[in-house]
Design an enzyme around this catalytic site. Structure first.
Site, PDB file in Angstrom:
ATOM      1  N   ASP A  18      -5.560  77.946  86.024  1.00 44.00           N
ATOM      2  CA  ASP A  18      -4.567  78.294  87.033  1.00 44.00           C
ATOM      3  C   ASP A  18      -3.947  77.050  87.664  1.00 44.00           C
ATOM      4  O   ASP A  18      -3.986  76.852  88.886  1.00 44.00           O
ATOM      5  CB  ASP A  18      -5.196  79.219  88.092  1.00 44.00           C
ATOM      6  CG  ASP A  18      -5.716  80.513  87.472  1.00 44.00           C
ATOM      7  OD1 ASP A  18      -5.207  80.901  86.393  1.00 44.00           O
ATOM      8  OD2 ASP A  18      -6.626  81.141  88.039  1.00 44.00           O
ATOM      9  N   LYS A  25      -6.790  81.100  79.391  1.00 42.10           N
ATOM     10  CA  LYS A  25      -6.035  82.131  80.117  1.00 42.10           C
ATOM     11  C   LYS A  25      -5.063  81.451  81.063  1.00 42.10           C
ATOM     12  O   LYS A  25      -5.438  80.551  81.813  1.00 42.10           O
ATOM     13  CB  LYS A  25      -7.005  83.023  80.904  1.00 42.10           C
ATOM     14  CG  LYS A  25      -6.306  84.181  81.621  1.00 42.10           C
ATOM     15  CD  LYS A  25      -7.290  85.096  82.311  1.00 42.10           C
ATOM     16  CE  LYS A  25      -7.746  84.634  83.669  1.00 42.10           C
ATOM     17  NZ  LYS A  25      -6.654  84.447  84.670  1.00 42.10           N
ATOM     18  N   ARG A  37      -0.761  88.363  82.709  1.00 47.77           N
ATOM     19  CA  ARG A  37       0.445  88.838  83.386  1.00 47.77           C
ATOM     20  C   ARG A  37       0.204  90.126  84.169  1.00 47.77           C
ATOM     21  O   ARG A  37       0.992  90.491  85.017  1.00 47.77           O
ATOM     22  CB  ARG A  37       1.548  89.021  82.334  1.00 47.77           C
ATOM     23  CG  ARG A  37       2.830  89.673  82.788  1.00 47.77           C
ATOM     24  CD  ARG A  37       3.575  88.833  83.820  1.00 47.77           C
ATOM     25  NE  ARG A  37       4.800  89.478  84.254  1.00 47.77           N
ATOM     26  CZ  ARG A  37       4.859  90.535  85.067  1.00 47.77           C
ATOM     27  NH1 ARG A  37       3.749  91.083  85.542  1.00 47.77           N
ATOM     28  NH2 ARG A  37       6.012  91.056  85.413  1.00 47.77           N
ATOM     29  N   LYS A  38      -0.872  90.842  83.853  1.00 47.05           N
ATOM     30  CA  LYS A  38      -1.191  92.120  84.517  1.00 47.05           C
ATOM     31  C   LYS A  38       0.043  93.017  84.597  1.00 47.05           C
ATOM     32  O   LYS A  38       0.514  93.378  85.685  1.00 47.05           O
ATOM     33  CB  LYS A  38      -1.762  91.901  85.916  1.00 47.05           C
ATOM     34  CG  LYS A  38      -3.084  91.134  85.920  1.00 47.05           C
ATOM     35  CD  LYS A  38      -3.708  91.098  87.294  1.00 47.05           C
ATOM     36  CE  LYS A  38      -5.021  90.370  87.334  1.00 47.05           C
ATOM     37  NZ  LYS A  38      -4.909  88.912  87.140  1.00 47.05           N
TER      38      LYS A  38
HETATM   39  O1  S5P Z   1     -10.385  91.419  88.579  1.00 44.60           O
HETATM   40  C1  S5P Z   1      -9.919  90.331  88.317  1.00 44.60           C
HETATM   41  C2  S5P Z   1      -9.090  90.141  87.190  1.00 44.60           C
HETATM   42  C3  S5P Z   1      -8.596  88.875  86.909  1.00 44.60           C
HETATM   43  S1  S5P Z   1      -7.730  88.667  85.438  1.00 44.60           S
HETATM   44  N1  S5P Z   1     -10.208  89.238  89.078  1.00 44.60           N
HETATM   45  C4  S5P Z   1      -9.718  87.986  88.811  1.00 44.60           C
HETATM   46  O2  S5P Z   1     -10.066  87.027  89.522  1.00 44.60           O
HETATM   47  N2  S5P Z   1      -8.855  87.799  87.742  1.00 44.60           N
HETATM   48  C5  S5P Z   1      -8.257  86.471  87.451  1.00 44.60           C
HETATM   49  O3  S5P Z   1      -9.305  85.604  87.057  1.00 44.60           O
HETATM   50  C6  S5P Z   1      -7.542  85.790  88.600  1.00 44.60           C
HETATM   51  O4  S5P Z   1      -6.146  86.093  88.589  1.00 44.60           O
HETATM   52  C7  S5P Z   1      -7.778  84.309  88.326  1.00 44.60           C
HETATM   53  O5  S5P Z   1      -6.806  83.811  87.422  1.00 44.60           O
HETATM   54  C8  S5P Z   1      -9.125  84.295  87.623  1.00 44.60           C
HETATM   55  C9  S5P Z   1     -10.302  83.980  88.520  1.00 44.60           C
HETATM   56  O6  S5P Z   1     -10.222  82.653  88.976  1.00 44.60           O
HETATM   57  P1  S5P Z   1     -11.436  81.940  89.735  1.00 44.60           P
HETATM   58  O7  S5P Z   1     -10.882  80.617  90.139  1.00 44.60           O
HETATM   59  O8  S5P Z   1     -11.804  82.801  90.919  1.00 44.60           O
HETATM   60  O9  S5P Z   1     -12.574  81.831  88.740  1.00 44.60           O
END
Ligand code: S5P
Length: 268
Positions: free
Chosen positions: A38, A60, A92-93
């Protein structure tokens, strides 16, 4: 059961060429890590993809957060995916009506269908969204494209639970050509009554972190070991890796934790 099989065994029996490729990458590189990259500029995104690429199965992206997005972003990601042997997943959801999501997926500024092997979508709007994305994938005749249905979410108070999650599984079963599986906190299909014996959905689990339990905005984490024990196949981690003091050391830790938990599961 499915979760005691190795990625290699599942690759052999799976009907989807994309899932076969995904499992083959996992076996070759001994990793089930999906890096949630991200980052918000092309340079930062490509730099992290190049440095961490050797240790991950999938990268991703949230391509719409890249402030200087352009052809070089896509070309760079595509080249790195080939060089380091990983797949691209655009998070992209998709959530709109079928007609709109076809345009968002196939064309637009982001040209997601051109470069992303995997996309995800929510079924809030009903089955039509999956029908639409499936149609685009089938009509394009490109074999390496697939959908994950976002069947649950990791954030506090998520409404994607219960009947909604069950409906996600039912819709997934109707589109075996394009739906690879789910983004969910755990394996789902074996809890559902209509499972056919050779069904094999792939489970991507987000909200994975080795040291944190959550963030200030409602994110909730589980560890790689917990996620793999719950039937996850691929672990999505973002800040736990890219925001670490040393991301290369961090990704190796996640890789080891995920792979050890996987081996433990297929042995038991
Ligand atoms: O339920 C979800 C689904 C997704 S795809 N919860 C999430 O956090 N995500 C995604 O996973 C979110 O948009 C982010 O890109 C990633 C989690 O990031 P982190 O930094 O918290 O590990």
């Amino acid at each position: 059961s499915r979760s005691s099989l190795s990625y290699a065994q599942r690759a052999e029996e799976h009907r989807s060429p994309l899932v076969k490729k995904l499992f083959a990458i996992a076996e070759r590189k001994k990793t089930n890590i999906v890096l949630s990259a991200d980052l918000t500029t092309t340079n930062e995104l490509l730099d992290i993809a190049d440095r961490l690429g050797p240790y991950i199965a999938v990268l991703k992206t949230h391509i719409d957060i890249v402030s200087d997005f352009g052809t070089s972003t896509i070309d760079g990601l595509t080249q790195l995916a080939q060089r380091h042997d990983f797949l691209l997943f655009e998070d992209r959801k998709f959530i709109d009506i079928g007609n709109t999501v076809q345009k968002q997926y196939k064309g637009g500024a982001l040209r997601i269908h051109d470069w992303a092997h995997i996309i995800n979508a929510s079924i809030l709007a009903g089955e039509g969204i999956i029908q639409a994305l499936d149609q685009t994938i089938c009509d394009a005749g490109v074999s390496e494209r697939g959908i994950l249905i976002l069947a649950e979410m990791t954030s506090k108070g998520s409404l994607a639970v219960g009947e909604y999650t069950r409906a996600s599984v039912e819709i997934a079963r109707k589109y075996p050509q394009s739906v690879l599986g789910f983004v969910s906190t755990k394996e789902l299909s074996s809890h559902s009554p209509a499972a056919s014996p050779n069904e094999d959905f792939v489970v991507f689990t987000t909200g994975v972190n080795l040291s944190s339990k959550g963030d200030a905005l409602g994110q909730q984490y589980q560890t790689p070991t917990m996620a793999m024990a719950g039937g996850s196949d691929f672990l999505i981690a973002g800040r736990g890796i890219y925001a670490a003091a040393d991301p290369v050391t961090a990704v190796k830790e996640y890789q080891k934790a995920g792979w050890d938990a996987y081996q433990q599961r297929i042995r038991s």
